[in-house]
Design an enzyme around this catalytic site. Structure first.
Site, short mmCIF file in Angstrom:
data_model
loop_
_atom_site.label_atom_id
_atom_site.label_comp_id
_atom_site.label_asym_id
_atom_site.label_seq_id
_atom_site.Cartn_x
_atom_site.Cartn_y
_atom_site.Cartn_z
N TYR A 30 0.83 -1.21 0.00
CA TYR A 30 0.00 0.00 0.00
C TYR A 30 0.86 1.25 0.00
O TYR A 30 2.07 1.18 0.17
CB TYR A 30 -0.95 -0.01 1.21
CG TYR A 30 -0.28 0.32 2.53
CD1 TYR A 30 0.55 -0.59 3.18
CD2 TYR A 30 -0.46 1.58 3.13
CE1 TYR A 30 1.17 -0.27 4.39
CE2 TYR A 30 0.15 1.90 4.34
CZ TYR A 30 0.96 0.97 4.97
OH TYR A 30 1.58 1.30 6.15
N ARG A 49 8.20 4.15 -4.81
CA ARG A 49 8.24 3.21 -3.67
C ARG A 49 7.20 2.10 -3.86
O ARG A 49 7.47 0.94 -3.55
CB ARG A 49 8.00 3.96 -2.36
CG ARG A 49 8.15 3.05 -1.14
CD ARG A 49 8.10 3.82 0.16
NE ARG A 49 6.79 4.41 0.39
CZ ARG A 49 6.51 5.23 1.40
NH1 ARG A 49 7.45 5.56 2.27
NH2 ARG A 49 5.29 5.72 1.54
N ARG A 97 -6.93 -20.96 -1.18
CA ARG A 97 -5.90 -20.71 -0.17
C ARG A 97 -4.71 -21.65 -0.33
O ARG A 97 -4.87 -22.87 -0.27
CB ARG A 97 -6.48 -20.83 1.25
CG ARG A 97 -5.46 -20.46 2.33
CD ARG A 97 -6.07 -20.49 3.72
NE ARG A 97 -5.08 -20.07 4.72
CZ ARG A 97 -4.17 -20.89 5.25
NH1 ARG A 97 -4.12 -22.16 4.90
NH2 ARG A 97 -3.31 -20.43 6.13
N HIS A 99 -0.24 -21.15 0.39
CA HIS A 99 0.75 -20.13 0.77
C HIS A 99 1.56 -19.61 -0.42
O HIS A 99 1.75 -18.42 -0.59
CB HIS A 99 1.72 -20.68 1.83
CG HIS A 99 1.09 -20.77 3.19
ND1 HIS A 99 0.04 -21.64 3.45
CD2 HIS A 99 1.35 -20.12 4.34
CE1 HIS A 99 -0.31 -21.51 4.71
NE2 HIS A 99 0.46 -20.59 5.28
N LYS A 144 6.49 -1.86 1.88
CA LYS A 144 5.30 -1.25 2.49
C LYS A 144 4.13 -2.22 2.35
O LYS A 144 3.25 -2.07 1.50
CB LYS A 144 5.00 0.13 1.86
CG LYS A 144 4.13 0.99 2.76
CD LYS A 144 4.24 2.45 2.41
CE LYS A 144 3.23 3.32 3.15
NZ LYS A 144 3.38 3.37 4.60
N LEU A 200 11.18 1.44 6.90
CA LEU A 200 10.51 1.87 5.68
C LEU A 200 11.22 3.12 5.16
O LEU A 200 11.47 4.05 5.95
CB LEU A 200 9.04 2.19 5.96
CG LEU A 200 8.28 2.53 4.68
CD1 LEU A 200 7.88 1.25 3.96
CD2 LEU A 200 7.08 3.39 4.96
N1 PDD Z 1 2.94 5.22 7.60
N2 PDD Z 1 7.68 3.87 8.86
C1 PDD Z 1 6.52 3.19 8.93
C2 PDD Z 1 6.52 1.84 9.59
C3 PDD Z 1 5.35 3.73 8.38
O1 PDD Z 1 4.19 3.03 8.44
C4 PDD Z 1 5.39 5.02 7.79
C5 PDD Z 1 4.18 5.66 7.18
C6 PDD Z 1 6.62 5.71 7.75
C7 PDD Z 1 6.76 7.08 7.13
O2 PDD Z 1 6.65 7.03 5.73
P1 PDD Z 1 6.14 8.29 4.87
O3 PDD Z 1 6.98 9.43 5.26
O4 PDD Z 1 6.35 7.86 3.47
O5 PDD Z 1 4.69 8.51 5.23
C8 PDD Z 1 7.74 5.09 8.29
C9 PDD Z 1 1.76 5.59 6.88
C10 PDD Z 1 1.48 7.06 6.88
C11 PDD Z 1 0.60 4.73 7.34
O6 PDD Z 1 0.81 3.52 7.43
O7 PDD Z 1 -0.49 5.24 7.55
#
Ligand code: PDD
Length: 289
Positions: A30, A49, A97, A99, A144, A200
């Protein structure tokens, strides 16, 4: 209004199969793209990303960037807020289902928007509370992924302690927070852990580093120890929705020393202001198709 697999519709009408691998396995990725004055902020970078998350888990990118841009534009136009978080999720699709990744599935594509409410001026005055917790998540935090159970457990622990965020430590080193990246200030220098499979690669993290560079604010990207975190002059978290948010207590103890103890520090305030200026300059720039 939301988007699901080629159609725009009210959220009540958006339905997916119970066999969707996003539902069964959390098999998806996402993005959350901030939108200011109806303009997406750093869209290109979010799409880059997204592409690397998809490649890492071997889901074909369903759209070229131009098409993603168009879909994001339509979601923004179809929702009432000037400032939005556009949420975009792609799962591997629907299959019996099993894996191992099945081949040839049609990915499920979902997008929605919510109102973006950055930290209030009051919160920026006081700063937020955080707790420090062991980072027990998997070793591919650079993807992500929608599989966020670890992050959800850690954030819940923070919330139950009355805190806004859980700051995470693995083998004595700072990684990131449950839904944001972490910067600290020591001896006047901003320190940020380097990108790796343990964090991340935040889009806001990159913007903040650009701001530090452009304004000749002393900084270093290098591993940060837990003891450095705990004795920092300033601690901030960054994310698309929280922008640059100062953390003023860690495990109930004030961050910093002397007259600034337990208050947002001067570097956080400066970088927050520069971030707001940067946003405004982007909003004033001409829109590209
Ligand atoms: N979260 N690290 C983690 C684990 C995150 O989930 C996020 C962002 C970030 C910061 O990334 P960015 O600057 O690209 O938003 C770092 C989003 C906002 C969420 O899960 O809602």
């Amino acid at each position: 209004m939301v988007y699901l697999n080629g159609e725009f519709m009210p959220i009540e009408r958006a339905k997916i199969s119970v066999l969707d691998r996003g539902f069964i396995f959390g098999d998806g990725v996402y993005e959350v793209i901030p939108v200011y004055s109806r303009r997406p902020f750093r869209l290109e970078e979010h799409l880059v990303r997204l592409r690397s998350s998809l490649e890492a888990i071997k889901i074909g990118n369903p759209h070229e960037n131009a098409k993603w841009g168009e879909l994001v534009g339509r979601i923004i136009a179809g929702n009432p807020w000037e400032d939005q978080n556009v949420y975009l999720q792609i799962t591997r699709g629907v299959a019996k289902r099993d894996h191992a990744f099945p081949k040839g599935l049609k990915p499920t594509v979902f997008m929605m928007a919510s109102e973006l409410i950055p930290p209030t001026p009051e919160l920026m005055e006081t700063g937020a509370a955080a707790i420090v917790l062991p980072d027990f998540r998997w070793l591919r935090c650079d993807i992500k992924s929608t599989s966020l159970l670890g992050n959800c457990m850690l954030r819940t622990q923070a919330a139950e302690a009355g805190c806004a965020e859980a700051i995470l430590v693995r083998e004595g080193m700072l990684t990131e927070a449950s839904a944001s990246n972490v910067f600290i200030v020591r001896n006047g220098t901003v320190l940020a852990p380097p990108k790796s499979h343990l964090i991340l690669p935040g889009i806001t993290y990159d913007v903040v580093l650009e701001i530090l560079r452009a304004n000749a604010i002393a900084h270093e990207v290098r591993p940060v120890g837990e003891s450095e975190l705990r004795s920092a002059e300033e601690v901030w978290v960054t994310s698309s929705s929280r922008e640059v948010l100062p953390i003023t207590t860690l495990d109930g103890r004030p961050v910093g020393r002397g007259e600034n103890a337990g208050k947002p520090g001067p570097v956080a305030k400066r970088v927050h202001d520069l971030y707001q200026q940067f946003k405004l300059s982007v909003m004033r720039a001409p829109v590209h198709a």
